[in-house]
Design a protein around this motif. Structure first.
Motif, PDB file in Angstrom:
ATOM      1  N   MET A   1      60.970  91.732  81.328  1.00 19.70           N
ATOM      2  CA  MET A   1      61.827  90.569  81.319  1.00 19.70           C
ATOM      3  C   MET A   1      62.423  90.413  82.720  1.00 19.70           C
ATOM      4  SD  MET A   1      65.196  89.854  79.013  1.00 19.70           S
ATOM      5  CE  MET A   1      64.314  90.199  77.551  1.00 19.70           C
ATOM      6  N   LYS A   2      62.347  89.208  83.247  1.00 19.31           N
ATOM      7  CA  LYS A   2      62.861  88.959  84.586  1.00 19.31           C
ATOM      8  C   LYS A   2      64.384  88.904  84.574  1.00 19.31           C
ATOM      9  CE  LYS A   2      58.790  86.570  86.166  1.00 19.31           C
ATOM     10  NZ  LYS A   2      58.233  85.378  86.754  1.00 19.31           N
ATOM     11  N   LYS A   3      64.968  89.234  85.716  1.00 26.53           N
ATOM     12  CA  LYS A   3      66.419  89.306  85.803  1.00 26.53           C
ATOM     13  C   LYS A   3      67.110  87.967  85.612  1.00 26.53           C
ATOM     14  CE  LYS A   3      66.871  93.466  88.518  1.00 26.53           C
ATOM     15  NZ  LYS A   3      67.478  94.112  89.659  1.00 26.53           N
ATOM     16  N   ASP A   4      66.417  86.875  85.916  1.00 25.98           N
ATOM     17  CA  ASP A   4      67.048  85.565  85.753  1.00 25.98           C
ATOM     18  C   ASP A   4      67.125  85.144  84.287  1.00 25.98           C
ATOM     19  OD1 ASP A   4      64.296  85.252  85.569  1.00 25.98           O
ATOM     20  OD2 ASP A   4      64.332  83.221  86.393  1.00 25.98           O
ATOM     21  N   LYS A   5      66.486  85.892  83.396  1.00 23.61           N
ATOM     22  CA  LYS A   5      66.539  85.594  81.965  1.00 23.61           C
ATOM     23  C   LYS A   5      67.564  86.452  81.222  1.00 23.61           C
ATOM     24  CE  LYS A   5      61.902  83.870  81.299  1.00 23.61           C
ATOM     25  NZ  LYS A   5      60.727  83.924  80.450  1.00 23.61           N
ATOM     26  N   ILE A   6      68.379  87.197  81.956  1.00 15.34           N
ATOM     27  CA  ILE A   6      69.344  88.102  81.338  1.00 15.34           C
ATOM     28  C   ILE A   6      70.755  87.538  81.490  1.00 15.34           C
ATOM     29  CG2 ILE A   6      70.344  90.408  81.457  1.00 15.34           C
ATOM     30  CD1 ILE A   6      67.631  91.404  82.420  1.00 15.34           C
ATOM     31  N   ILE A   7      71.504  87.566  80.401  1.00 14.93           N
ATOM     32  CA  ILE A   7      72.912  87.163  80.435  1.00 14.93           C
ATOM     33  C   ILE A   7      73.699  88.328  81.023  1.00 14.93           C
ATOM     34  CG2 ILE A   7      74.913  86.518  79.052  1.00 14.93           C
ATOM     35  CD1 ILE A   7      72.918  85.381  76.991  1.00 14.93           C
ATOM     36  N   LYS A   8      74.466  88.061  82.063  1.00 16.10           N
ATOM     37  CA  LYS A   8      75.169  89.132  82.753  1.00 16.10           C
ATOM     38  C   LYS A   8      76.681  89.113  82.537  1.00 16.10           C
ATOM     39  CE  LYS A   8      71.682  89.582  86.266  1.00 16.10           C
ATOM     40  NZ  LYS A   8      70.908  88.470  86.703  1.00 16.10           N
ATOM     41  N   LYS A   9      77.267  87.928  82.387  1.00 18.31           N
ATOM     42  CA  LYS A   9      78.725  87.820  82.308  1.00 18.31           C
ATOM     43  C   LYS A   9      79.218  88.042  80.884  1.00 18.31           C
ATOM     44  CE  LYS A   9      79.095  84.695  86.192  1.00 18.31           C
ATOM     45  NZ  LYS A   9      79.537  83.389  86.655  1.00 18.31           N
ATOM     46  N   SER A  10      80.292  88.804  80.765  1.00 18.09           N
ATOM     47  CA  SER A  10      80.849  89.074  79.436  1.00 18.09           C
ATOM     48  C   SER A  10      81.425  87.811  78.809  1.00 18.09           C
ATOM     49  CB  SER A  10      81.909  90.166  79.515  1.00 18.09           C
ATOM     50  OG  SER A  10      83.002  89.737  80.287  1.00 18.09           O
ATOM     51  N   GLU A  11      81.848  86.841  79.637  1.00 13.11           N
ATOM     52  CA  GLU A  11      82.361  85.580  79.094  1.00 13.11           C
ATOM     53  C   GLU A  11      81.256  84.828  78.348  1.00 13.11           C
ATOM     54  OE1 GLU A  11      82.695  85.752  82.810  1.00 13.11           O
ATOM     55  OE2 GLU A  11      84.430  87.032  82.426  1.00 13.11           O
ATOM     56  N   GLU A  12      80.030  84.892  78.879  1.00 14.50           N
ATOM     57  CA  GLU A  12      78.907  84.239  78.208  1.00 14.50           C
ATOM     58  C   GLU A  12      78.602  84.921  76.875  1.00 14.50           C
ATOM     59  OE1 GLU A  12      75.810  84.357  81.149  1.00 14.50           O
ATOM     60  OE2 GLU A  12      76.304  82.353  81.866  1.00 14.50           O
ATOM     61  N   TYR A  13      78.660  86.260  76.856  1.00 13.69           N
ATOM     62  CA  TYR A  13      78.447  86.999  75.612  1.00 13.69           C
ATOM     63  C   TYR A  13      79.463  86.565  74.557  1.00 13.69           C
ATOM     64  CZ  TYR A  13      75.080  90.630  76.988  1.00 13.69           C
ATOM     65  OH  TYR A  13      73.948  91.310  77.357  1.00 13.69           O
ATOM     66  N   THR A  14      80.734  86.580  74.917  1.00 10.22           N
ATOM     67  CA  THR A  14      81.777  86.246  73.941  1.00 10.22           C
ATOM     68  C   THR A  14      81.694  84.786  73.516  1.00 10.22           C
ATOM     69  OG1 THR A  14      83.354  85.906  75.745  1.00 10.22           O
ATOM     70  CG2 THR A  14      83.392  88.045  74.654  1.00 10.22           C
ATOM     71  N   SER A  15      81.327  83.901  74.426  1.00 17.49           N
ATOM     72  CA  SER A  15      81.178  82.493  74.080  1.00 17.49           C
ATOM     73  C   SER A  15      80.073  82.289  73.059  1.00 17.49           C
ATOM     74  CB  SER A  15      80.887  81.682  75.345  1.00 17.49           C
ATOM     75  OG  SER A  15      80.460  80.394  75.022  1.00 17.49           O
ATOM     76  N   ILE A  16      78.941  82.939  73.250  1.00 15.29           N
ATOM     77  CA  ILE A  16      77.822  82.801  72.324  1.00 15.29           C
ATOM     78  C   ILE A  16      78.168  83.411  70.968  1.00 15.29           C
ATOM     79  CG2 ILE A  16      75.436  83.495  71.889  1.00 15.29           C
ATOM     80  CD1 ILE A  16      75.098  83.398  74.998  1.00 15.29           C
ATOM     81  N   ILE A  17      78.813  84.563  70.978  1.00 17.18           N
ATOM     82  CA  ILE A  17      79.153  85.231  69.722  1.00 17.18           C
ATOM     83  C   ILE A  17      80.212  84.451  68.950  1.00 17.18           C
ATOM     84  CG2 ILE A  17      80.224  87.307  68.751  1.00 17.18           C
ATOM     85  CD1 ILE A  17      78.705  88.887  70.943  1.00 17.18           C
ATOM     86  N   ASN A  18      81.206  83.924  69.653  1.00 10.77           N
ATOM     87  CA  ASN A  18      82.312  83.245  68.965  1.00 10.77           C
ATOM     88  C   ASN A  18      81.973  81.826  68.525  1.00 10.77           C
ATOM     89  OD1 ASN A  18      83.958  85.477  69.194  1.00 10.77           O
ATOM     90  ND2 ASN A  18      84.824  84.826  71.136  1.00 10.77           N
ATOM     91  N   THR A  19      81.187  81.082  69.311  1.00 12.11           N
ATOM     92  CA  THR A  19      80.954  79.676  68.992  1.00 12.11           C
ATOM     93  C   THR A  19      79.534  79.375  68.550  1.00 12.11           C
ATOM     94  OG1 THR A  19      80.439  79.137  71.298  1.00 12.11           O
ATOM     95  CG2 THR A  19      82.735  78.926  70.604  1.00 12.11           C
ATOM     96  N   GLY A  20      78.628  80.322  68.676  1.00  8.64           N
ATOM     97  CA  GLY A  20      77.235  80.083  68.316  1.00  8.64           C
ATOM     98  C   GLY A  20      76.945  80.373  66.857  1.00  8.64           C
TER      99      GLY A  20
END
Length: 112
Positions: A1-20
């Motif tokens: 998996m290429k590095k540009d396809k990886i979510i790196k920021k914890s804000e993005e993780y929490t946003s996806i988990i909370n609102t997705g």
């Protein structure tokens, strides 16, 4: 998996988990959110095992994603969280289970 396809920021993780949306199985929970492009975040809880075991599972999940990209919907960000029961299954079972969950995501969106 290429590095540009990886979510790196914890804000993005929490946003996806909370609102997705979420799809669950006995071994995985996949949180997903509509977005531009396709990115993945993989999380393995420390209760699963030591770092060697967690890294092995993460490598396997990344390999499954790379091999089966044609089964995965575009324009989504995914956060894949494994459960402790993942230790009890083989690679083939892990692959089948993960692909089934990704196909359910497409089915849910077609119904909406």
């Amino acid at each position: 998996m290429k590095k540009d396809k990886i979510i790196k920021k914890s804000e993005e993780y929490t946003s996806i988990i909370n609102t997705g949306n979420v799809v669950k199985s006995k071994y995985f929970s996949i949180f997903y959110k509509k977005n531009e492009g396709r990115k993945y975040g993989i999380s393995i809880p420390t209760k699963t095992g030591k770092a060697v075991v967690r890294n092995k599972i993460k490598r396997r999940v990344k390999n499954i994603i790379d091999k089966n990209e044609n089964y995965i919907q575009n324009n989504y960000y995914y956060v894949i969280i494994t459960k402790r029961t993942i230790l009890d299954i083989s690679y083939e079972e892990m692959e089948n289970n993960l692909i089934n969950l990704f196909s359910k995501i497409g089915e849910y969106d077609e119904k909406k």
